[in-house]
Design a protein around this motif. Structure first.
Motif, short mmCIF file in Angstrom:
data_model
loop_
_atom_site.label_atom_id
_atom_site.label_comp_id
_atom_site.label_asym_id
_atom_site.label_seq_id
_atom_site.Cartn_x
_atom_site.Cartn_y
_atom_site.Cartn_z
N LEU A 20 -3.95 3.15 13.91
CA LEU A 20 -3.56 2.69 12.41
C LEU A 20 -3.48 1.08 12.29
N GLU A 21 -2.82 0.82 13.50
CA GLU A 21 -2.32 -0.75 13.50
C GLU A 21 -2.15 -1.33 14.74
N ILE A 32 -4.11 8.95 6.82
CA ILE A 32 -2.69 9.17 6.72
C ILE A 32 -2.45 10.30 5.74
N GLY A 90 0.56 3.41 2.92
CA GLY A 90 1.20 2.91 4.12
C GLY A 90 2.74 3.27 4.41
N ASP A 134 1.04 -1.12 -0.13
CA ASP A 134 -0.05 0.16 -0.03
C ASP A 134 0.91 1.05 -0.08
N MET A 140 -8.49 1.22 1.97
CA MET A 140 -7.06 0.97 1.72
C MET A 140 -7.23 0.52 0.34
N TRP A 149 -8.28 4.35 6.20
CA TRP A 149 -6.89 4.26 6.49
C TRP A 149 -5.94 5.12 5.67
N ASP A 150 -6.22 4.96 4.39
CA ASP A 150 -5.15 5.87 3.43
C ASP A 150 -5.65 7.29 3.59
N TYR A 152 3.46 6.78 5.37
CA TYR A 152 3.43 6.87 6.95
C TYR A 152 4.43 6.21 7.67
N TYR A 153 4.87 4.83 7.62
CA TYR A 153 5.66 4.14 8.20
C TYR A 153 7.07 4.77 8.39
#
Length: 253
Positions: free
Chosen positions: A109-110, A90, A37, A34, A195, A86-87, A40-41
């Protein structure tokens, strides 16, 4: 759950960064692709350690991780939680950082747990720690685009139907939705395109081991809904729905 388990935010224990990469891959391979994602990470590990929770057993055995993201809610074009869940949240948070906008809400988020430690009450413990951390950071509510843990067993069932199923005691039928409900959360709405993961047919064959040789819907293990495959255009698209839930965190649970 082990009585030796410790859950701490990375800003209090910077050395916990070394444990983050030690957990095994906890999500299906296709979910590692993704693009949002990845936005973000890379940022949170470097710039926002206060939004990373690490659960470990002393001295240094990682067990679980949790991530959140702060964003501004209630302004123009943000009157409702985003349909791209989720997307979307972020991207909102990234725009806020670039603009210097002060956040007033936090989204989970997780929460990921090592496979051999699942079913031991860790999910509720991590969610409680997330509540405590959000309160520590000065916020009074937490929202979450929740990924129902058993929905993959019914990929053709609409999320709008699945999310609202309840047991005789009134709690959600889905186990992960139920953990959130027991922590005080209520369902706000479905995020129908929470997502989005795209790739060529070669990508999807590599990610899943499936042939992806026929146009139409493809049921992929661990996917919540079928993946849309187009042989003619050499691409496949996964559009995952989640369920927005809202947690009050102003007082201890």
């Amino acid at each position: 759950m082990s009585g030796n388990l410790i859950i701490e935010p990375r800003d209090r224990r910077p050395e916990l960064a070394a444990l983050v990469g030690q957990l095994p891959q906890l999500w299906p391979t296709f979910m590692e692709h993704d693009a949002t994602g990845n936005l973000y990470y890379a940022d949170v590990q470097r710039n926002h350690p206060e939004h990373v929770l690490v659960a470990y057993e002393p001295p240094d055995t990682p067990v679980a991780l949790a991530y959140t993201v702060p964003f501004e809610f209630g302004g123009k074009h943000r009157e409702q939680l985003p349909d791209d869940g989720w997307d979307g949240v972020i991207r909102w948070a990234a725009l806020d950082r670039d603009r210097g906008t002060k956040p007033n809400l936090v989204s989970a988020l997780e929460i990921s747990i090592r496979p051999d430690r699942r079913g031991q009450g860790l999910a509720a413990a991590m969610l409680q720690a997330m509540h405590d951390n959000v309160r520590r950071l000065g916020f009074t509510e937490l929202v979450a685009p929740v990924r129902p843990s058993a929905k993959h067993l019914e990929p053709h069932t609409p999320m709008s139907e699945y999310a609202h199923r309840t047991r005789p005691d009134g709690l959600p039928a889905d186990p992960w939705l139920r953990v959130h409900a027991r922590a005080g959360a209520t369902i706000v709405k479905v995020a129908p395109r929470s997502m989005v993961i795209t790739g060529t047919l070669a990508d999807w064959r590599d990610w899943t081991g499936l042939p992806f040789d026929t146009t139409g819907d493809v049921v992929v293990p661990q996917a919540l809904v079928p993946v849309h495959c187009s042989v003619e255009h050499d691409h496949a698209v996964y559009v995952e729905p989640n369920v927005w839930m809202r947690h009050p965190v102003g007082a201890a649970l």
